[in-house]
Design a protein around this motif. Structure first.
Motif, PDB file in Angstrom:
ATOM      1  N   PHE A  86      27.417-116.577  -6.456  1.00  0.00           N
ATOM      2  CA  PHE A  86      27.330-117.119  -7.811  1.00  0.00           C
ATOM      3  C   PHE A  86      28.079-116.219  -8.792  1.00  0.00           C
ATOM      4  CE2 PHE A  86      23.746-119.110  -5.738  1.00  0.00           C
ATOM      5  CZ  PHE A  86      23.769-120.395  -6.254  1.00  0.00           C
ATOM      6  N   LEU A  87      28.648-116.836  -9.821  1.00  0.00           N
ATOM      7  CA  LEU A  87      29.345-116.105 -10.876  1.00  0.00           C
ATOM      8  C   LEU A  87      28.316-115.543 -11.847  1.00  0.00           C
ATOM      9  CD1 LEU A  87      32.189-115.410 -11.966  1.00  0.00           C
ATOM     10  CD2 LEU A  87      32.066-117.506 -13.309  1.00  0.00           C
ATOM     11  N   ARG A  88      28.385-114.230 -12.111  1.00  0.00           N
ATOM     12  CA  ARG A  88      27.423-113.552 -12.990  1.00  0.00           C
ATOM     13  C   ARG A  88      28.151-112.637 -13.965  1.00  0.00           C
ATOM     14  NH1 ARG A  88      23.148-116.532 -11.786  1.00  0.00           N
ATOM     15  NH2 ARG A  88      22.487-116.372  -9.640  1.00  0.00           N
ATOM     16  N   LYS A  89      27.465-112.311 -15.075  1.00  0.00           N
ATOM     17  CA  LYS A  89      27.962-111.297 -16.008  1.00  0.00           C
ATOM     18  C   LYS A  89      27.587-109.929 -15.455  1.00  0.00           C
ATOM     19  CE  LYS A  89      27.627-113.972 -20.269  1.00  0.00           C
ATOM     20  NZ  LYS A  89      26.996-114.078 -21.594  1.00  0.00           N
ATOM     21  N   VAL A  90      28.493-108.962 -15.573  1.00  0.00           N
ATOM     22  CA  VAL A  90      28.204-107.605 -15.118  1.00  0.00           C
ATOM     23  C   VAL A  90      27.041-107.036 -15.922  1.00  0.00           C
ATOM     24  CG1 VAL A  90      29.112-105.257 -14.910  1.00  0.00           C
ATOM     25  CG2 VAL A  90      30.545-107.203 -14.285  1.00  0.00           C
ATOM     26  N   ASN A  91      27.084-107.185 -17.234  1.00  0.00           N
ATOM     27  CA  ASN A  91      26.012-106.717 -18.104  1.00  0.00           C
ATOM     28  C   ASN A  91      25.602-107.877 -19.007  1.00  0.00           C
ATOM     29  OD1 ASN A  91      24.306-105.535 -19.948  1.00  0.00           O
ATOM     30  ND2 ASN A  91      25.672-103.848 -20.458  1.00  0.00           N
ATOM     31  N   PRO A  92      24.565-108.641 -18.606  1.00  0.00           N
ATOM     32  CA  PRO A  92      24.185-109.810 -19.396  1.00  0.00           C
ATOM     33  C   PRO A  92      23.621-109.476 -20.777  1.00  0.00           C
ATOM     34  CG  PRO A  92      22.713-109.538 -17.513  1.00  0.00           C
ATOM     35  CD  PRO A  92      23.769-108.496 -17.394  1.00  0.00           C
ATOM     36  N   HIS A  93      23.258-108.213 -21.015  1.00  0.00           N
ATOM     37  CA  HIS A  93      22.681-107.815 -22.304  1.00  0.00           C
ATOM     38  C   HIS A  93      23.726-107.254 -23.262  1.00  0.00           C
ATOM     39  CE1 HIS A  93      18.843-108.547 -20.456  1.00  0.00           C
ATOM     40  NE2 HIS A  93      19.152-107.715 -19.474  1.00  0.00           N
ATOM     41  N   LEU A  94      24.970-107.231 -22.855  1.00  0.00           N
ATOM     42  CA  LEU A  94      26.050-106.708 -23.690  1.00  0.00           C
ATOM     43  C   LEU A  94      26.221-107.586 -24.934  1.00  0.00           C
ATOM     44  CD1 LEU A  94      28.312-104.481 -23.566  1.00  0.00           C
ATOM     45  CD2 LEU A  94      29.807-106.308 -22.776  1.00  0.00           C
ATOM     46  N   SER A  95      26.377-106.943 -26.089  1.00  0.00           N
ATOM     47  CA  SER A  95      26.585-107.693 -27.337  1.00  0.00           C
ATOM     48  C   SER A  95      27.814-107.150 -28.057  1.00  0.00           C
ATOM     49  CB  SER A  95      25.355-107.568 -28.244  1.00  0.00           C
ATOM     50  OG  SER A  95      25.287-106.274 -28.801  1.00  0.00           O
ATOM     51  N   ALA A  96      28.191-107.805 -29.124  1.00  0.00           N
ATOM     52  CA  ALA A  96      29.349-107.385 -29.913  1.00  0.00           C
ATOM     53  C   ALA A  96      29.162-105.970 -30.463  1.00  0.00           C
ATOM     54  CB  ALA A  96      29.587-108.366 -31.048  1.00  0.00           C
ATOM     55  N   ASN A  97      27.917-105.545 -30.703  1.00  0.00           N
ATOM     56  CA  ASN A  97      27.658-104.198 -31.215  1.00  0.00           C
ATOM     57  C   ASN A  97      27.974-103.107 -30.193  1.00  0.00           C
ATOM     58  OD1 ASN A  97      26.770-105.135 -33.715  1.00  0.00           O
ATOM     59  ND2 ASN A  97      24.697-105.448 -32.940  1.00  0.00           N
ATOM     60  N   ASP A  98      28.063-103.472 -28.924  1.00  0.00           N
ATOM     61  CA  ASP A  98      28.359-102.501 -27.871  1.00  0.00           C
ATOM     62  C   ASP A  98      29.857-102.286 -27.664  1.00  0.00           C
ATOM     63  OD1 ASP A  98      25.605-102.233 -27.275  1.00  0.00           O
ATOM     64  OD2 ASP A  98      25.696-104.059 -26.053  1.00  0.00           O
ATOM     65  N   ILE A  99      30.675-103.085 -28.300  1.00  0.00           N
ATOM     66  CA  ILE A  99      32.128-103.002 -28.128  1.00  0.00           C
ATOM     67  C   ILE A  99      32.692-101.943 -29.066  1.00  0.00           C
ATOM     68  CG2 ILE A  99      34.304-104.282 -28.279  1.00  0.00           C
ATOM     69  CD1 ILE A  99      32.402-105.270 -26.054  1.00  0.00           C
TER      70      ILE A  99
END
Length: 157
Positions: free
Chosen positions: A126-139
């Motif tokens: 299945f296709l998944r996000k590496v870090n599903p909790h990542l937000s724009a504030n983390d960039i």
């Protein structure tokens, strides 16, 4: 007259961008300059030369990245086969999707100011996000003068 669309009417997952505007720089030399240089220094060259020096410029894969993000949680085989049919080359798929654990990244940067969640294929396929909790504030933003985006949405800080 009816326009013929391939892939059963589905749109391509890339688009051409205007590369004739001022200040658009294309990396890499032109092949004709390489041929001329080789002619001057006397290297043996065949009469017909390959077009290895030709590069594709001016393609934007934002539609592909948005398509992949919308398919998180689905089986990779189906997502991959649909995407490949709608692309010019399968290579851009793997700019954002990691097939091996050592290739996984929380986010990827495309261009100078566009960021997207990193994706991977889990052991169940299945296709998944590496870090599903990542937000724009983390960039981490490189500068304050540009408009940065995360998954297509402008980052405001």
């Amino acid at each position: 007259m009816k326009k013929h669309q391939s892939n059963h009417g589905k749109k391509k997952l890339y688009r051409r961008v205007n590369t004739t505007t001022h200040f658009v720089f294309h990396h890499g030399g032109e092949y004709r300059w390489e041929r001329a240089r080789q002619k001057l220094i006397g290297e043996d060259m065949p009469y017909f030369l390959s077009m290895k020096g030709k590069q594709r410029h001016g393609l934007d894969y934002t539609p592909l990245f948005m398509f992949l993000l919308s398919k998180v949680g689905e089986k990779w085989d189906g997502v991959h086969s649909e995407a490949v049919q709608r692309l010019d080359s399968p290579e851009p798929l793997f700019w954002i999707v990691a097939l091996h654990e050592h290739e996984q990244r929380d986010y990827i940067r495309c261009g100078e100011s566009s960021y997207y969640n990193g994706l991977f294929v889990d052991k169940s396929g299945f296709l998944r996000k590496v870090n599903p909790h990542l937000s724009a504030n983390d960039i981490p933003l490189q500068c304050q003068c540009c408009t940065h985006t995360f998954n297509g949405v402008p980052i405001h800080r």
